[in-house]
Design a protein around this motif. Structure first.
Motif, mmCIF file in Angstrom:
data_model
loop_
_atom_site.group_PDB
_atom_site.id
_atom_site.type_symbol
_atom_site.label_atom_id
_atom_site.label_comp_id
_atom_site.label_asym_id
_atom_site.label_seq_id
_atom_site.Cartn_x
_atom_site.Cartn_y
_atom_site.Cartn_z
ATOM 1 N N SER A 21 -14.716 63.924 64.210
ATOM 2 C CA SER A 21 -14.575 64.757 63.023
ATOM 3 C C SER A 21 -13.711 65.957 63.355
ATOM 4 N N ALA A 23 -13.194 69.616 61.530
ATOM 5 C CA ALA A 23 -13.520 70.549 60.460
ATOM 6 C C ALA A 23 -12.447 71.619 60.378
ATOM 7 N N THR A 78 -12.775 68.189 55.888
ATOM 8 C CA THR A 78 -12.966 67.447 57.132
ATOM 9 C C THR A 78 -12.124 66.171 57.131
#
Length: 126
Positions: A21, A23, A78
């Motif tokens: 991921s 962010a 994201t």
């Protein structure tokens, strides 16, 4: 200004999966092309995948096509990289990058991107 923080890296056996991921802070995320790059030990940084602002257009390096999937959730600021069927040669530090301004530079070229995260380590054991 955009700040990027990657997460989800780790140690996995060959054939396994990980989801990275990234962010992002800043309201301009939803208009940004996002990319994933990686740098293996002793090698140059290389392109992995990219996704346009809407998610409607994606690009992949030949080495990861069919195994990796890039996606994004603009509501969460994201971007993700789902990595399946991992191989030892996928071992690298993976970096997220954001391109805020549209240019004619292709998304697989690192100079397209304005901001970079610090990276997350992915290690695939054989």
């Amino acid at each position: 200004q955009v700040q990027l923080v990657e997460s989800g890296g780790g140690l996995v056996q060959a054939g396994g999966s990980l989801r990275l991921s990234c962010a992002a802070s800043g309201r301009t995320f939803r208009y940004s092309t996002m990319g994933w790059f990686r740098r293996a030990p002793g090698k140059e940084r290389e392109f992995v995948a990219a996704i346009n602002w809407s998610g409607g257009n994606t690009n992949y390096a030949d080495s990861v096509k069919g195994r990796f999937t890039i996606s994004r959730d603009n509501a969460k600021n994201t971007v993700y990289l789902q990595m399946n069927s991992l191989k030892p040669e996928d071992t690298a530090v993976y970096y997220c990058a954001a391109a805020l301004v549209y240019t004619h530079t292709p998304p697989f070229v690192s100079t397209r991107y304005d901001y970079w995260g610090p990276g997350t380590q992915v290690t695939v054991s054989s």
